[in-house]
Design a protein around this motif. Structure first.
Motif, PDB file in Angstrom:
ATOM      1  N   PRO A  84       0.812  -1.222   0.000  1.00 56.81           N
ATOM      2  CA  PRO A  84       0.000   0.000   0.000  1.00 56.81           C
ATOM      3  C   PRO A  84       0.845   1.272   0.000  1.00 56.81           C
ATOM      4  CG  PRO A  84       0.074  -0.944   2.188  1.00 56.81           C
ATOM      5  CD  PRO A  84       0.869  -1.873   1.307  1.00 56.81           C
ATOM      6  N   VAL A  85       0.188   2.384  -0.237  1.00 57.98           N
ATOM      7  CA  VAL A  85       0.851   3.696  -0.251  1.00 57.98           C
ATOM      8  C   VAL A  85       1.610   3.947   1.054  1.00 57.98           C
ATOM      9  CG1 VAL A  85       0.405   6.196  -0.314  1.00 57.98           C
ATOM     10  CG2 VAL A  85      -0.820   4.681  -1.862  1.00 57.98           C
ATOM     11  N   CYS A  86       1.060   3.443   2.176  1.00 55.67           N
ATOM     12  CA  CYS A  86       1.698   3.692   3.483  1.00 55.67           C
ATOM     13  C   CYS A  86       3.164   3.269   3.486  1.00 55.67           C
ATOM     14  CB  CYS A  86       0.976   2.920   4.584  1.00 55.67           C
ATOM     15  SG  CYS A  86      -0.596   3.636   5.006  1.00 55.67           S
ATOM     16  N   LEU A  87       3.495   2.177   2.801  1.00 55.39           N
ATOM     17  CA  LEU A  87       4.877   1.700   2.828  1.00 55.39           C
ATOM     18  C   LEU A  87       5.816   2.753   2.217  1.00 55.39           C
ATOM     19  CD1 LEU A  87       6.049  -1.814   2.603  1.00 55.39           C
ATOM     20  CD2 LEU A  87       7.171  -0.262   1.030  1.00 55.39           C
ATOM     21  N   GLU A  88       5.395   3.324   1.113  1.00 55.29           N
ATOM     22  CA  GLU A  88       6.215   4.370   0.482  1.00 55.29           C
ATOM     23  C   GLU A  88       6.233   5.631   1.337  1.00 55.29           C
ATOM     24  OE1 GLU A  88       4.043   4.395  -3.206  1.00 55.29           O
ATOM     25  OE2 GLU A  88       5.509   3.119  -4.190  1.00 55.29           O
ATOM     26  N   CYS A  89       5.111   5.900   1.989  1.00 56.58           N
ATOM     27  CA  CYS A  89       4.997   7.095   2.838  1.00 56.58           C
ATOM     28  C   CYS A  89       5.939   6.974   4.043  1.00 56.58           C
ATOM     29  CB  CYS A  89       3.544   7.223   3.286  1.00 56.58           C
ATOM     30  SG  CYS A  89       3.147   8.779   4.050  1.00 56.58           S
ATOM     31  N   LYS A  90       5.963   5.775   4.631  1.00 56.24           N
ATOM     32  CA  LYS A  90       6.853   5.540   5.791  1.00 56.24           C
ATOM     33  C   LYS A  90       8.307   5.642   5.356  1.00 56.24           C
ATOM     34  CE  LYS A  90       4.092   5.129   9.128  1.00 56.24           C
ATOM     35  NZ  LYS A  90       4.125   6.262  10.038  1.00 56.24           N
ATOM     36  N   ALA A  91       8.616   5.106   4.169  1.00 58.41           N
ATOM     37  CA  ALA A  91      10.007   5.148   3.681  1.00 58.41           C
ATOM     38  C   ALA A  91      10.477   6.593   3.504  1.00 58.41           C
ATOM     39  CB  ALA A  91      10.120   4.381   2.363  1.00 58.41           C
TER      40      ALA A  91
ATOM     41  N   ASN B 121       7.401  10.508   6.262  1.00 57.04           N
ATOM     42  CA  ASN B 121       6.340  11.518   6.419  1.00 57.04           C
ATOM     43  C   ASN B 121       5.639  11.333   7.755  1.00 57.04           C
ATOM     44  OD1 ASN B 121       6.754  12.463   3.813  1.00 57.04           O
ATOM     45  ND2 ASN B 121       5.263  11.058   2.922  1.00 57.04           N
ATOM     46  N   HIS B 122       5.111  12.419   8.271  1.00 53.82           N
ATOM     47  CA  HIS B 122       4.282  12.295   9.461  1.00 53.82           C
ATOM     48  C   HIS B 122       2.924  11.737   9.038  1.00 53.82           C
ATOM     49  CE1 HIS B 122       3.182  13.016  13.570  1.00 53.82           C
ATOM     50  NE2 HIS B 122       2.046  13.544  13.147  1.00 53.82           N
ATOM     51  N   CYS B 123       2.413  10.772   9.795  1.00 49.33           N
ATOM     52  CA  CYS B 123       1.170  10.105   9.381  1.00 49.33           C
ATOM     53  C   CYS B 123      -0.059  10.961   9.693  1.00 49.33           C
ATOM     54  CB  CYS B 123       1.052   8.753  10.071  1.00 49.33           C
ATOM     55  SG  CYS B 123      -0.454   7.899   9.575  1.00 49.33           S
ATOM     56  N   LEU B 124      -0.874  11.187   8.680  1.00 48.33           N
ATOM     57  CA  LEU B 124      -2.093  11.984   8.851  1.00 48.33           C
ATOM     58  C   LEU B 124      -3.095  11.302   9.781  1.00 48.33           C
ATOM     59  CD1 LEU B 124      -2.529  13.024   5.117  1.00 48.33           C
ATOM     60  CD2 LEU B 124      -1.854  14.527   6.986  1.00 48.33           C
ATOM     61  N   LEU B 125      -3.141   9.962   9.718  1.00 47.38           N
ATOM     62  CA  LEU B 125      -4.101   9.237  10.556  1.00 47.38           C
ATOM     63  C   LEU B 125      -3.797   9.463  12.038  1.00 47.38           C
ATOM     64  CD1 LEU B 125      -4.539   5.776   8.759  1.00 47.38           C
ATOM     65  CD2 LEU B 125      -6.085   7.724   8.738  1.00 47.38           C
ATOM     66  N   LEU B 126      -2.520   9.622  12.352  1.00 48.87           N
ATOM     67  CA  LEU B 126      -2.153   9.851  13.757  1.00 48.87           C
ATOM     68  C   LEU B 126      -2.625  11.218  14.248  1.00 48.87           C
ATOM     69  CD1 LEU B 126       1.450   8.299  13.878  1.00 48.87           C
ATOM     70  CD2 LEU B 126      -0.701   7.303  14.681  1.00 48.87           C
TER      71      LEU B 126
ATOM     72  N   PRO C  23      -8.187  12.191   7.749  1.00 48.66           N
ATOM     73  CA  PRO C  23      -8.410  11.051   6.854  1.00 48.66           C
ATOM     74  C   PRO C  23      -7.244  10.847   5.890  1.00 48.66           C
ATOM     75  CG  PRO C  23      -9.678  12.948   6.124  1.00 48.66           C
ATOM     76  CD  PRO C  23      -9.021  13.359   7.410  1.00 48.66           C
ATOM     77  N   CYS C  24      -7.022   9.607   5.505  1.00 47.92           N
ATOM     78  CA  CYS C  24      -6.031   9.269   4.482  1.00 47.92           C
ATOM     79  C   CYS C  24      -6.284   7.826   4.060  1.00 47.92           C
ATOM     80  CB  CYS C  24      -4.609   9.418   5.028  1.00 47.92           C
ATOM     81  SG  CYS C  24      -3.359   9.043   3.772  1.00 47.92           S
ATOM     82  N   LEU C  25      -6.434   7.574   2.770  1.00 46.62           N
ATOM     83  CA  LEU C  25      -6.742   6.219   2.290  1.00 46.62           C
ATOM     84  C   LEU C  25      -5.482   5.401   1.993  1.00 46.62           C
ATOM     85  CD1 LEU C  25      -9.824   6.728  -0.092  1.00 46.62           C
ATOM     86  CD2 LEU C  25      -9.725   6.662   2.392  1.00 46.62           C
ATOM     87  N   GLY C  26      -4.328   5.896   2.417  1.00 49.32           N
ATOM     88  CA  GLY C  26      -3.067   5.200   2.149  1.00 49.32           C
ATOM     89  C   GLY C  26      -3.046   3.722   2.533  1.00 49.32           C
ATOM     90  N   PRO C  27      -3.603   3.331   3.696  1.00 52.07           N
ATOM     91  CA  PRO C  27      -3.494   1.925   4.100  1.00 52.07           C
ATOM     92  C   PRO C  27      -4.192   0.939   3.164  1.00 52.07           C
ATOM     93  CG  PRO C  27      -4.078   3.309   5.973  1.00 52.07           C
ATOM     94  CD  PRO C  27      -4.186   4.162   4.754  1.00 52.07           C
ATOM     95  N   ILE C  28      -5.221   1.409   2.428  1.00 51.92           N
ATOM     96  CA  ILE C  28      -5.971   0.470   1.579  1.00 51.92           C
ATOM     97  C   ILE C  28      -5.713   0.708   0.094  1.00 51.92           C
ATOM     98  CG2 ILE C  28      -7.841  -0.046   3.197  1.00 51.92           C
ATOM     99  CD1 ILE C  28      -9.508   2.100   1.702  1.00 51.92           C
TER     100      ILE C  28
ATOM    101  N   CYS D 184       0.680  12.345  -2.468  1.00 48.37           N
ATOM    102  CA  CYS D 184      -0.183  13.296  -1.749  1.00 48.37           C
ATOM    103  C   CYS D 184       0.219  13.471  -0.278  1.00 48.37           C
ATOM    104  CB  CYS D 184      -1.648  12.889  -1.899  1.00 48.37           C
ATOM    105  SG  CYS D 184      -2.135  12.779  -3.629  1.00 48.37           S
ATOM    106  N   PRO D 185       0.368  12.366   0.494  1.00 49.35           N
ATOM    107  CA  PRO D 185       0.757  12.593   1.890  1.00 49.35           C
ATOM    108  C   PRO D 185       2.124  13.253   2.045  1.00 49.35           C
ATOM    109  CG  PRO D 185       0.529  10.223   1.432  1.00 49.35           C
ATOM    110  CD  PRO D 185       0.044  10.950   0.224  1.00 49.35           C
ATOM    111  N   SER D 186       2.953  13.183   1.013  1.00 48.73           N
ATOM    112  CA  SER D 186       4.266  13.843   1.104  1.00 48.73           C
ATOM    113  C   SER D 186       4.133  15.362   1.081  1.00 48.73           C
ATOM    114  CB  SER D 186       5.175  13.397  -0.057  1.00 48.73           C
ATOM    115  OG  SER D 186       5.395  12.010   0.029  1.00 48.73           O
TER     116      SER D 186
HETATM  117  S1  SF4 Z   1      -0.140   9.617   5.958  1.00 49.66           S
HETATM  118 FE1  SF4 Z   1      -1.503   8.210   4.881  1.00 49.66          FE
HETATM  119  S2  SF4 Z   1      -0.167   7.109   3.475  1.00 49.66           S
HETATM  120 FE2  SF4 Z   1       1.134   8.076   5.000  1.00 49.66          FE
HETATM  121  S3  SF4 Z   1       1.441   6.500   6.557  1.00 49.66           S
HETATM  122 FE3  SF4 Z   1      -0.279   7.745   7.215  1.00 49.66          FE
HETATM  123  S4  SF4 Z   1      -2.083   6.683   6.420  1.00 49.66           S
HETATM  124 FE4  SF4 Z   1      -0.314   5.876   5.333  1.00 49.66          FE
END
Ligand code: SF4
Ligand code: SF4
Ligand code: SF4
Length: 253
Positions: free
Chosen positions: A163-170, A173-178, A182-187, A196-198
């Motif tokens: 999922p997008v989250c893997l690239e986002c974590k790499a 980026n700070h996680c929007l869900l935290l 909202p962010c659909l990255g996990p699915i 986008c989250p970048s």
């Molecule tokens: S910001 Fe979105 S894409 Fe990035 S880790 Fe959080 S949920 Fe995943």
């Protein structure tokens, strides 16, 4: 390379934003021209061959019987067929409207006796075998370059199975869900480098559902964050649109 690879780029119902990404290659297109020959491209060429093609890119959704016949002919005359963008791969934007709504809207615009040629919008894979799907609305240059160079050099193309989250974590980026945003990255299927989250925008799922994504569970979370109506709206475009209700829930690859 002795023989150039014959490439065709076709479009059906769409906004043409994905095929414009070929033009955005700019000087790279000149480099590619040493290896490929675009023999059919309505958008950019006055004279077009009818095939055969080594690779055909098809953008957009088939909405008429003529479209369906055309993609079947393209399939027969092409070594590989690539679904270019979400309209082709997921029924994307044309698929957002349900078949009932499409019919009602068409009759409102064209008259009460108007009959839609194709009642429900399906992705290309409903009608023909697809060798590779390039997701995105629009597709990214990076993914397009990966596919085009892979086809030139005969590499096996591996779809992104994360999922997008893997690239986002790499990208750390700070996680929007935290932040309870909202962010659909996990699915959502990866491949866009968490575009986008970048830049602190939520992922709206334009690469379609990630393989094996627990969409129902994620939706419960999203409902808690933004409420049911907004959660439905956010997931409607590329994750749960009406064209994906049947065979296309977890489209390959
Ligand atoms: S910001 Fe979105 S894409 Fe990035 S880790 Fe959080 S949920 Fe995943
Ligand atoms: S996927 Fe998006 S950008 Fe590409 S043709 Fe369809 S609507 Fe346009
Ligand atoms: S982050 Fe999500 S919405 Fe943005 S380009 Fe990637 S898949 Fe599409």
């Amino acid at each position: 390379m002795k023989n150039k690879i014959k490439v065709a780029i076709f479009d059906l119902t769409d906004c043409e934003g994905c095929e414009l990404q070929f033009l955005a290659f700019r000087e790279k297109l000149l480099d590619l021209a040493k290896s490929i020959e675009i023999t059919n491209w309505r958008l950019a060429k006055a004279k077009n061959d009818n095939g055969p093609f080594d690779v055909a890119f098809i953008e957009g959704s088939p909405l008429t019987q003529d479209d369906i016949e055309m993609i079947k002919e393209i399939r027969q005359s092409s070594g590989a067929v690539v679904a270019l963008g979400d309209c082709a791969s997921l029924a994307g934007i044309p698929g957002i409207v349900s078949s009932g709504e499409r019919e009602a809207l068409a009759r409102k615009i064209y008259g009460k006796n108007y009959e839609l040629a194709v009642k429900k919008v399906y992705p290309l894979s409903h009608y023909i075998n697809i060798d590779y799907h390039i997701r995105g609305c629009p597709v990214t240059q990076k993914e397009l370059e990966y596919v085009v160079s892979g086809l030139i050099w005969g590499k096996v193309l591996s779809p992104k199975a994360y999922p997008v989250c893997l690239e986002c974590k790499a990208k750390e980026n700070h996680c929007l869900l935290l932040e309870d945003k909202p962010c659909l990255g996990p699915i959502t299927k990866g491949g866009c480098d968490a575009l986008c989250p970048s830049v602190s925008h939520r992922c709206y799922g334009c690469f379609g559902p990630a393989k094996g994504a627990n969409i129902e569970s994620f939706k419960k979370h999203l409902v808690e964050v933004v409420g049911r109506d907004e959660a439905n709206r956010q997931m409607h475009f590329f994750i749960t649109n009406p064209s994906m209700e049947e065979e296309n829930k977890d489209p390959s690859p």
